[in-house]
Design a protein around this motif. Structure first.
Motif, mmCIF file in Angstrom:
data_model
loop_
_atom_site.group_PDB
_atom_site.id
_atom_site.type_symbol
_atom_site.label_atom_id
_atom_site.label_comp_id
_atom_site.label_asym_id
_atom_site.label_seq_id
_atom_site.Cartn_x
_atom_site.Cartn_y
_atom_site.Cartn_z
ATOM 1 N N ALA B 34 2.410 4.851 -8.153
ATOM 2 C CA ALA B 34 2.211 5.360 -9.512
ATOM 3 C C ALA B 34 1.190 4.542 -10.298
ATOM 4 O O ALA B 34 0.628 5.039 -11.260
ATOM 5 N N LEU B 35 0.944 3.297 -9.897
ATOM 6 C CA LEU B 35 -0.048 2.489 -10.625
ATOM 7 C C LEU B 35 -1.422 2.669 -9.993
ATOM 8 O O LEU B 35 -1.612 2.343 -8.823
ATOM 9 N N PRO B 36 -2.387 3.198 -10.765
ATOM 10 C CA PRO B 36 -3.726 3.395 -10.206
ATOM 11 C C PRO B 36 -4.303 2.065 -9.740
ATOM 12 O O PRO B 36 -4.181 1.060 -10.419
ATOM 13 N N GLY B 37 -4.915 2.081 -8.577
ATOM 14 C CA GLY B 37 -5.521 0.858 -8.042
ATOM 15 C C GLY B 37 -4.631 0.185 -7.023
ATOM 16 O O GLY B 37 -5.104 -0.551 -6.182
ATOM 17 N N LEU B 38 -3.313 0.438 -7.119
ATOM 18 C CA LEU B 38 -2.409 -0.118 -6.112
ATOM 19 C C LEU B 38 -2.093 1.013 -5.139
ATOM 20 O O LEU B 38 -1.706 2.093 -5.552
ATOM 21 N N THR B 39 -2.277 0.750 -3.865
ATOM 22 C CA THR B 39 -2.121 1.821 -2.880
ATOM 23 C C THR B 39 -0.943 1.535 -1.949
ATOM 24 O O THR B 39 -0.392 0.432 -1.945
ATOM 25 N N ALA B 40 -0.609 2.557 -1.143
ATOM 26 C CA ALA B 40 0.468 2.397 -0.163
ATOM 27 C C ALA B 40 0.115 1.294 0.831
ATOM 28 O O ALA B 40 0.958 0.475 1.201
ATOM 29 N N THR B 41 -1.154 1.259 1.225
ATOM 30 C CA THR B 41 -1.608 0.240 2.192
ATOM 31 C C THR B 41 -1.386 -1.157 1.626
ATOM 32 O O THR B 41 -0.888 -2.053 2.314
ATOM 33 N N MET B 42 -1.781 -1.309 0.341
ATOM 34 C CA MET B 42 -1.629 -2.607 -0.305
ATOM 35 C C MET B 42 -0.153 -2.999 -0.372
ATOM 36 O O MET B 42 0.208 -4.149 -0.099
ATOM 37 N N GLY B 43 0.698 -2.029 -0.708
ATOM 38 C CA GLY B 43 2.136 -2.293 -0.815
ATOM 39 C C GLY B 43 2.714 -2.743 0.511
ATOM 40 O O GLY B 43 3.432 -3.754 0.591
ATOM 41 N N VAL B 44 2.384 -2.011 1.585
ATOM 42 C CA VAL B 44 2.912 -2.358 2.913
ATOM 43 C C VAL B 44 2.372 -3.737 3.321
ATOM 44 O O VAL B 44 3.121 -4.581 3.827
#
Lengths: 144, 501
Positions: B34-44
């Protein structure tokens, strides 16, 4: 032919020519295979051709009635001010403390949108605090 | 043997501590999406180190939760603010945002959540039933096929441009041109970097996307807004679609799920391409194609389901062949290896129970994110009641910090700023922004694969066309481009005699 259409089509024609000529300066590929300039040159050619087609199509179209200005002077002034504010904010990024810089930017931006100081200042403070808390402390981002 | 593996796999997941890790992962994934700039890849990637100290099941539960939670949540800012939270939700903004602007933000968020679930569910079932055949289809793709796939994706600009073919193609060419900035993918020769070290890596895609859709949209709306006007109050009454709306969205939703699963299974294709292809195909098959791009429920259903179905497709290729289907699954491979699990055909023989655990974890994550999405739709939709200047300030600041957070680089923030100005210019000149983004995404894939294919065929262009899959994809691209031209010509030739009469 609309003036904005002419400007946009001409800009694309120029982009196509610039891409083509800049890519021609890249080294050629080895053994007759495509080099670094192959793809940009191709895009330049396609862009130029499409822009020329757009220009030709727009010229064939009957002249439209003069366009009424959609944007008022005050709105345009606000956008220009916002762009200047943003550029100044980014230029000072890393030189001034992030919370202070962000607070000042948010307050001035809201003021430029006709918000009163009484609303702009607390809102800017709340936004800055949320950003710092969420990104720096919540997600571990190293803000400058 | 197989039933005992299924039982063991399910038992390993249905423990309260594993479920707790899954819930935490899904919630974190929703935040990252939901936060622009933060992606699923970054989260994982960011949370993989946290799983080193826990069991494989708990670690996988958290990472799968992040992956499956981030993609649907990426649709939330796309719908509310016209800023795609993840690249996969670009097409969700095309119809979701106009829907929200027309006073139906709750419905737009509800459809996004429901069809994200449908996409994930269909792809998980597919993964369970057809893992091997689907993955081997993805393996048949060589450089020539990837190039043809990129050309097909670019040809969809015609549909994305809604009747402005030339303008759409030119915007796409601009995206392709911007994608050539940086080191040449084959020879590492710097191109259009103007001596800047920051530009050697090319224009960062996520900040460019935030600028084009977020800052560009804010600046364009500031141009339109009359002084002192407040945002229109948003109607929050309905979140779930009515029965007739369900009936309209069922076919595009299923179509999107199918396309998403298939495209997701092709390595490196991903949810962004899947959602654009599904959106365009749904538009072609729709009885109301004119509504697409202006708040069509069918368009939103197709794009949301495809973006999420790509997860199952990507996991299929990853689990069965050890080849990542997209960027988050590439990071997941690393996490699995850290836990001593080697993805690939041997995974099914050596860790059969774990495969069933992964399937169940994906299914549970899909249910959890659906519940989170539906429960959160109403409070989130209220965001549109906030006065526009407040919202704009939040969007600009989120865009700036989100762009910076990606690589801790100020250069990325400048890219976002430049892209925002470009987005404003495009809107003022009547150029669609969608094809520009598509060009940026597909440019590197198109160039490197075309050049690889030419190296393999020793410069023989016809050699590329002789490959059946390549020829089929290029043929589909030609039809895709010729179709709107032919339709316009036919409309003109029909209307001319009637005008004379």
């Amino acid at each position: 032919m609309r003036r904005s259409e002419l400007a946009a089509a001409s800009s694309f024609l120029l982009l196509g020519v610039l891409l083509w000529s800049a890519a021609a300066g890249f080294p050629p590929g080895v053994g007759g295979l495509p080099g670094p300039g192959f793809f940009p040159r191709g895009i330049g050619a396609v862009t130029g051709a499409l822009a020329a087609a757009w220009l030709a199509k727009a010229r064939r179209r009957p002249a439209a009635a003069p366009e009424a200005p959609v944007t008022g002077a005050s709105q345009a002034k606000r956008v220009v001010l916002t762009v200047i504010l943003l550029a100044a904010y980014l230029a000072l990024w890393g030189r001034v403390s992030f919370p202070l810089l962000t607070f000042l930017f948010a307050a001035l931006f809201l003021r430029c949108l006709d918000e009163r100081w009484g609303t702009a200042l607390p809102l800017a403070l709340a936004l800055t605090a949320s950003i710092v808390a969420g990104f720096e402390y919540g997600l571990g981002v190293n803000l400058p | 043997m197989m039933s005992s593996e299924i039982g063991a796999g399910l038992a390993a997941v249905l423990a309260w501590d594993v479920l707790l890790f899954l819930l935490a992962g899904t919630l974190l994934g929703a935040v990252f999406g939901a936060l622009p700039g933060l992606t699923a890849t970054m989260g994982v990637a960011l949370l993989t180190p946290l799983t080193f100290w826990v069991s494989t099941e708990k670690g996988l539960a958290m990472l799968i939760g992040i992956y499956c939670g981030a993609i649907p949540a990426g649709g939330i800012p796309a719908v509310l603010l016209n800023i795609p939270g993840t690249p996969a939700s670009i097409a969700a903004a095309w119809d979701g945002y106009p829907l929200a602007r027309s006073g139906r933000p709750g419905l737009a968020l509800g459809v996004n959540a429901l069809f994200a679930f449908l996409g994930q569910f269909v792809s998980i079932v597919f993964l369970a039933l057809a893992a091997f055949p689907l993955a081997s289809f993805g393996l048949r793709f060589g450089p020539a096929e990837y190039f043809a796939l990129a050309v097909f994706g670019l040809s969809l600009m015609a549909g994305v441009s809604s009747g402005r073919l030339l303008e759409g193609l030119l915007a796409g060419c601009l995206g392709l041109a911007l994608a050539t900035v940086g080191l040449d993918p084959m020879t590492a020769h710097p191109r259009f970097t103007f001596g800047s070290a920051e530009l050697l890596d090319g224009l960062a895609f996520v900040p460019a996307m935030i600028g084009l859709f977020g800052l560009g949209e804010v600046l364009a709306r500031m141009m339109e807004r009359s002084p002192g006007a407040a945002a229109a109050p948003a109607a929050l009454s309905r979140i779930r679609p009515s029965w007739p709306q369900w009936r309209r969205m069922a076919a595009p939703g299923l179509l999107g799920s199918g396309i998403g699963t298939l495209v997701g299974a092709i390595p490196a294709a991903g949810g962004d391409l899947a959602s654009v292809i599904a959106w365009e195909q749904a538009r072609r098959l729709s009885r109301r194609p004119q509504e697409f791009g202006g708040g069509s429920l069918e368009g939103l259903a197709a794009s949301a389901s495809a973006a999420n179905a790509a997860i199952g497709g990507a996991m299929t290729t990853m689990l069965t062949l050890g080849i990542p289907g997209d960027a988050p699954s590439a990071v997941l491979i690393g996490a699995l290896l850290i836990h001593g699990v080697q993805p690939g055909p041997l995974l099914f023989r050596d860790h059969g129970a774990l495969v069933y655990s992964i399937l169940l974890l994906m299914l549970l994550a899909a249910v959890l994110i659906l519940a989170i999405g539906l429960a959160g739709a109403r409070p989130l939709a209220r965001a549109l009641r906030i006065p526009e200047p407040w919202l704009w300030a939040a969007v600009i600041l989120l865009g700036i910090v989100g762009s910076y957070a990606l690589n801790n680089s100020v250069a990325d923030v400048w890219v976002m700023f430049g892209a925002g100005l470009l987005g404003l210019l495009c809107r003022k000149a009547g150029l669609p922004v969608g094809p520009l983004v598509l060009g940026l995404i597909l440019g590197p894939m198109m160039e490197s694969n075309l050049r690889r294919a030419l190296i393999l065929s020793r410069g023989d262009w016809l050699g590329i066309l002789r490959r059946p899959l390549t020829a089929a994809l290029l043929g589909a691209a030609a039809v895709s481009l010729a179709w709107p031209v032919w339709k316009a010509w036919r409309t003109r030739s029909y209307s001319a005699p009637s005008a004379k009469a």
